[in-house]
Design a protein around this motif. Structure first.
Motif, short mmCIF file in Angstrom:
data_model
loop_
_atom_site.label_atom_id
_atom_site.label_comp_id
_atom_site.label_asym_id
_atom_site.label_seq_id
_atom_site.Cartn_x
_atom_site.Cartn_y
_atom_site.Cartn_z
N SER A 122 13.33 -56.13 8.21
CA SER A 122 14.30 -55.06 8.46
C SER A 122 13.60 -53.80 8.97
O SER A 122 14.16 -53.06 9.78
N LEU A 125 13.09 -54.46 12.62
CA LEU A 125 14.37 -54.43 13.33
C LEU A 125 14.79 -53.01 13.63
O LEU A 125 15.35 -52.72 14.69
N GLY A 144 18.04 -53.03 16.22
CA GLY A 144 18.10 -54.48 16.08
C GLY A 144 18.82 -54.97 14.85
O GLY A 144 18.85 -54.32 13.81
N GLN A 146 19.70 -59.17 13.19
CA GLN A 146 19.26 -60.55 13.37
C GLN A 146 20.37 -61.51 13.02
O GLN A 146 21.00 -61.39 11.97
N GLU A 160 17.95 -61.44 18.21
CA GLU A 160 17.98 -60.02 17.92
C GLU A 160 19.08 -59.41 18.78
O GLU A 160 19.13 -59.62 19.98
#
Length: 186
Positions: A122, A125, A144, A146, A160
């Motif tokens: 995370s 991301l 991002g 997922q 992504e």
């Protein structure tokens, strides 16, 4: 074996499956305010599969291409982001609602995909930024998120995708609340 993109360098894929080797790692060495670029400009429906993607502590740009460049896929086995690494994804037209089904190695539609075989943390991301145009001054689509979906080989891929900024979601909820309150007063 591996490919290294130095600061101010560009890796431009010229055809689908130009590398197509899951043991080939891609390393960007961007540092500080430096930028390294991975580009699929000029390709349509191209797929490139590589091993690990390792990013330096600078900015790595993944450019899916503009104009008639649509529906490209980049597949990596994993992602390692060093220090203050940031990924800016330019010209991304992916669609979070289009991540179901089976990935057969070709794209049946016009959506770009950024895929990793292993999950992305995370923290990483949050450092992946999606833009609709070719610079950070273009429309920011979000950071991002997922979404996993199966592949034809049985190994799931993690797609992504951009998620809207929390302020956008909060603004929409406030607007709905205001509309409901005004209706109630009538």
């Amino acid at each position: 074996s591996g490919v290294t993109v130095n600061t101010a360098g560009t890796l431009l894929f010229s055809a689908s499956n130009a590398v197509n080797n899951t043991s080939t790692t891609l390393t960007t060495l961007a540092t500080g305010t430096g930028t390294a670029t991975i580009s699929m400009q000029g390709l349509n429906g191209a797929t490139e599969t590589m091993g690990a993607l390792t990013l330096g502590a600078g900015i790595t740009v993944i450019n899916f291409g503009s104009g008639t460049t649509i529906g490209n896929t980049l597949k990596f086995s994993s992602l390692t982001m060093n220090g203050s690494a940031v990924v800016d994804v330019f010209n991304w037209n992916g669609n979070p609602s289009d991540v179901t089904g089976t990935d057969t190695g070709s794209i049946p539609d016009a959506y770009d995909r950024l895929l990793f075989s292993s999950s992305v943390s995370s923290n990483n991301l949050a450092d992946i930024n999606f833009y609709s145009g070719s610079s950070t001054s273009s429309t920011f689509l979000g950071t991002g998120a997922q979404i996993a979906f199966p592949s034809s080989t049985g190994t799931p891929f993690n797609n992504e995708v951009a998620v809207p900024e929390p302020s956008t979601i909060f603004g929409g909820l406030c607007l709905l609340g205001l509309l409901g309150w005004s209706r109630r007063r009538q």
